[in-house]
Write an enzyme that holds these catalytic residues in place. Sequence first.
Site, PDB file in Angstrom:
ATOM      1  N   ASP A  35     -47.949  -3.567 -20.441  1.00  0.00           N
ATOM      2  CA  ASP A  35     -48.465  -2.214 -20.300  1.00  0.00           C
ATOM      3  C   ASP A  35     -49.070  -2.017 -18.912  1.00  0.00           C
ATOM      4  OD1 ASP A  35     -48.446  -0.606 -23.018  1.00  0.00           O
ATOM      5  OD2 ASP A  35     -48.686  -2.724 -23.470  1.00  0.00           O
ATOM      6  N   ASN A  45     -50.984  -6.523 -22.324  1.00  0.00           N
ATOM      7  CA  ASN A  45     -49.915  -6.178 -23.257  1.00  0.00           C
ATOM      8  C   ASN A  45     -50.499  -6.165 -24.663  1.00  0.00           C
ATOM      9  OD1 ASN A  45     -47.145  -5.514 -23.697  1.00  0.00           O
ATOM     10  ND2 ASN A  45     -46.790  -7.573 -24.467  1.00  0.00           N
ATOM     11  N   LYS A  46     -49.680  -5.839 -25.627  1.00  0.00           N
ATOM     12  CA  LYS A  46     -50.142  -5.743 -27.010  1.00  0.00           C
ATOM     13  C   LYS A  46     -50.878  -7.014 -27.428  1.00  0.00           C
ATOM     14  CE  LYS A  46     -48.146  -1.787 -27.217  1.00  0.00           C
ATOM     15  NZ  LYS A  46     -48.142  -1.453 -25.808  1.00  0.00           N
TER      16      LYS A  46
END
Length: 146
Positions: A35, A45-46
């Site tokens: 991201d 990121n996630k």
Amino acid sequence: MGAWRACRAVSADHRFDGGELMAQGQVDAVWVGADRIAANGDVANKIGTYSLAVLAKFHNVPFYVAAPQTTLDPACPNGAAIPIEQRSAAEVTGVAGSFGAVQWAPEDARVYNPAFDVTPAALISGWVLDSGVVTPEDVANGRFAG
């Protein structure tokens, strides 16, 4: 097409933990998205990406980040400077739907529910951007710093 033939298997399951398969030598590489990429190569990121990177490092499995160039933020010096969104406590303390509502945690329960985690650049084998492949050496030489 040749690259696909070289792969033993591809898993695109976002729930994939991978530790057990890595320990068995069944994982050739781990690929994740991003991201945001900081100037030093740290990646947001996630949630769960960091844990997967640690597992990959422990098991000597290459860990790659694939993302568009627009994900790079040269003004962000490192992962510590990336703001991490805290999601609603309601997402993990209960559920509501056409069946009604079920609360499985006290309403005043303290909840830590981040949307993202940060993976340090030291755990990343390479960054694959639409502008090309970036190696850890490139990052060390300031490639992401702008």
